[in-house]
Design an enzyme around this catalytic site. Sequence first.
Site, PDB file in Angstrom:
ATOM      1  N   LYS A 198       0.857  -1.190   0.000  1.00 10.58           N
ATOM      2  CA  LYS A 198       0.000   0.000   0.000  1.00 10.58           C
ATOM      3  C   LYS A 198       0.890   1.236   0.000  1.00 10.58           C
ATOM      4  O   LYS A 198       1.626   1.497   0.952  1.00 10.58           O
ATOM      5  CB  LYS A 198      -0.914  -0.001   1.229  1.00 10.58           C
ATOM      6  CG  LYS A 198      -1.877   1.177   1.278  1.00 10.58           C
ATOM      7  CD  LYS A 198      -2.789   1.062   2.495  1.00 10.58           C
ATOM      8  CE  LYS A 198      -3.776   2.220   2.581  1.00 10.58           C
ATOM      9  NZ  LYS A 198      -4.641   2.117   3.773  1.00 10.58           N
ATOM     10  N   LYS A 251      -2.201  -1.600  -3.759  1.00  9.10           N
ATOM     11  CA  LYS A 251      -3.022  -0.381  -3.727  1.00  9.10           C
ATOM     12  C   LYS A 251      -2.116   0.841  -3.798  1.00  9.10           C
ATOM     13  O   LYS A 251      -1.176   0.934  -3.006  1.00  9.10           O
ATOM     14  CB  LYS A 251      -3.855  -0.358  -2.432  1.00  9.10           C
ATOM     15  CG  LYS A 251      -4.738   0.863  -2.285  1.00  9.10           C
ATOM     16  CD  LYS A 251      -5.465   0.863  -0.947  1.00  9.10           C
ATOM     17  CE  LYS A 251      -6.350   2.103  -0.824  1.00  9.10           C
ATOM     18  NZ  LYS A 251      -7.002   2.194   0.487  1.00  9.10           N
TER      19      LYS A 251
END
Length: 329
Positions: A198, A251
């Site tokens: 992330k 992400k």
Amino acid sequence: MTELNFRRHRRLRSSANMRAMVRETELDKKDFIYPIFVVDGENVRNEVKSMPGVYQLSLDLLGEEVDEVASLGIPSVILFGVPDASDKDAEGTGAYHDHGIVQKATRFVKERQPDLLVIADTCLCEYTDHGHCGVIEDGIVLNDKTLELLARTAVSQAEAGADIIAPSNMMDGFVAAIRAGLDEAGFENIPIMSYAVKYSSAYYGPFRDAANSAPQFGDRKTYQMDYANRTEALREAASDVEEGADFLMVKPALSYLDIVRDVKNSFNLPVVAYNVSGEYAMVKAAAQNGWIDERQIVLETLTSMKRAGADLILTYHAKDAVRWLEGKA
């Protein structure tokens, strides 16, 4: 004319049926995870101004939404809780109460649509009054103290009926702590969908409007990754695999397709690409201005994520994408 020797690649592009016959990557409704933002209160249906078509929904209006998702054949949803400001505190206790908004929404969805897989977002930022993803001391997010709260949150969500736990805060050891907490509580069969990679990204802006989760000071760069780094992603993912992750998420997705492919090539686990809020908002804004063909852009974008190696795609476009794929819109 001199005889030329060359390959005629165009033979396999000569018609729509021919192109379909040799197509390498196919999108399917089973690929999608649909995000839902749930709020306290009654008769609340607030459209997120930076995400047209995405709403904050109270529990009494959630039924219609999950019925639609199920009717489209989308197999799973991920629930994000948006508590009232008065329910936030320094340690995000609303994240792990049995009456927390995600816990209540999970029970509702499993009663309404038992076959719909419920993924619980396991983080603290929506529930802390400072907006950071963990316990703060002297302005620093404390890693190990935060792990204890994440494990409590995961167990609470599993007790409410969540099918999958999805920790998103990027603390070191978060998968190990949650796996141990779940196993100790008797939930050894509940999988973990780790936000393994992330990045600290400007693409998250609209999500913070939707979840009311912007940090009140500083930023999240000490725990989310530097977007310039590539090999670090594999170190992060490797740690989560060792700690017991069952899915690996990357992400954002669109600007990180190289990372999606790296993770897919390196680990034998399902890879999830998160088509994040900023990516969604840019498409919506351009489409509303008549600058692009929304249907074509969305399907091309989602296909690129699957082609890069994603087994699953978490996307706000999911409902529209299914309708377009099946000729219903």
